[in-house]
Design a protein around this motif. Structure first.
Motif, PDB file in Angstrom:
ATOM      1  N   UNK A 135      39.468  34.087  36.845  1.00  0.00           N
ATOM      2  CA  UNK A 135      40.618  33.617  35.554  1.00  0.00           C
ATOM      3  C   UNK A 135      41.224  34.379  36.686  1.00  0.00           C
ATOM      4  N   UNK A 136      42.898  34.185  35.718  1.00  0.00           N
ATOM      5  CA  UNK A 136      44.005  35.188  36.300  1.00  0.00           C
ATOM      6  C   UNK A 136      44.144  36.358  36.776  1.00  0.00           C
ATOM      7  N   UNK A 137      43.546  36.884  35.077  1.00  0.00           N
ATOM      8  CA  UNK A 137      43.222  38.762  35.303  1.00  0.00           C
ATOM      9  C   UNK A 137      43.031  38.973  36.185  1.00  0.00           C
ATOM     10  N   UNK A 138      41.250  38.016  36.497  1.00  0.00           N
ATOM     11  CA  UNK A 138      40.664  39.092  37.301  1.00  0.00           C
ATOM     12  C   UNK A 138      41.172  39.062  38.885  1.00  0.00           C
ATOM     13  N   UNK A 139      42.007  38.106  39.488  1.00  0.00           N
ATOM     14  CA  UNK A 139      43.200  37.784  40.440  1.00  0.00           C
ATOM     15  C   UNK A 139      43.960  38.813  40.928  1.00  0.00           C
ATOM     16  N   UNK A 140      44.571  38.890  39.860  1.00  0.00           N
ATOM     17  CA  UNK A 140      45.792  40.233  39.549  1.00  0.00           C
ATOM     18  C   UNK A 140      45.173  41.385  40.661  1.00  0.00           C
ATOM     19  N   UNK A 141      43.854  41.506  39.379  1.00  0.00           N
ATOM     20  CA  UNK A 141      42.996  43.050  39.150  1.00  0.00           C
ATOM     21  C   UNK A 141      42.325  43.524  40.829  1.00  0.00           C
ATOM     22  N   UNK A 142      42.173  42.082  41.379  1.00  0.00           N
ATOM     23  CA  UNK A 142      41.989  42.567  42.980  1.00  0.00           C
ATOM     24  C   UNK A 142      42.985  42.508  43.930  1.00  0.00           C
ATOM     25  N   UNK A 143      43.864  42.451  42.950  1.00  0.00           N
ATOM     26  CA  UNK A 143      45.398  42.517  44.107  1.00  0.00           C
ATOM     27  C   UNK A 143      44.999  44.127  43.811  1.00  0.00           C
TER      28      UNK A 143
END
Length: 211
Positions: A172-180
């Motif tokens: 999910x896009x929100x998860x990818x941004x959190x991973x950053x």
């Protein structure tokens, strides 16, 4: 301010004089020793500068995105160059590949998406290009966003004869941004692609809706 802006990038390629190029190593990649002079900001020319430059061609990176599910398709594979400084050299990445002679960047996006993730790219959006490390290599990377159907994205992919072992993830896009923010994503092409997308998502979707 206007005068300062006029002084930005006042030089061009014509203001560098290549004195010699010597191939030090020729294998899958190439190492070349350059000797050159360049114009100086205060006027005149520099002395002779020598640099060993890694020449590996140019490459693409494509961020597969499913706007229906609002998910990215990312891949995970081992990168030996990450070993000295990372807790794990298995990195979370976007799809990427080297542009071979006779190929367009778009051709490589579609080929690599199929080889590395089993994905069919439906549409491509050219985001930007950047120099990966211009102090030591000539490589330029071209970043794309690819429209995909992520619903069936799964499994392990890669070319067996290249010993590739690539695991696919739906993210999910929100998860990818959190991973950053958590430091889970720390390779340049993936960081740049995700951050560019976060800034330009609406632009991409509007373009795709009119194609």
């Amino acid at each position: 301010m206007q005068k300062e802006q006029q002084n930005i990038q006042q030089f061009s390629s014509e203001d560098v004089e290549i004195l010699s190029k010597e191939t030090l190593y020729q294998g899958f990649f190439k190492m070349v020793k350059y000797a050159f002079k360049h114009k100086l900001f205060k006027g005149g020319w520099s002395g002779v500068v020598e640099r060993e430059i890694f020449e590996r061609g140019h490459a693409i990176a494509v961020l597969p995105y499913d706007p229906v599910l609002d998910e990215f398709v990312m891949i995970e594979q081992v990168r030996i160059g990450a070993l000295p400084t990372s807790t794990s050299p298995w990195l979370l990445e976007v799809v990427a590949g080297i542009i071979d002679e006779g190929e367009t960047a778009e051709d490589v996006c579609c080929r690599e998406a199929q080889e590395e993730a089993g994905l069919d790219i439906q549409k491509l959006y050219k985001a930007l290009s950047y120099l990966s490390s211009p102090g030591g290599t000539t490589e330029r990377l071209h970043i794309f966003v690819g429209l995909v159907d992520a619903s069936d994205a799964k499994g392990v992919h890669g070319l067996e004869y290249e010993n590739e072992d690539i695991l696919v993830h739906r993210v999910p896009t929100s998860v990818a941004f959190d991973w950053i923010n958590q430091g889970k994503i720390d390779n340049a092409a993936t960081l740049i692609a995700l951050q560019w997308f976060a800034m330009n998502k609406q632009l991409v979707l509007e373009k795709w809706s009119h194609d």
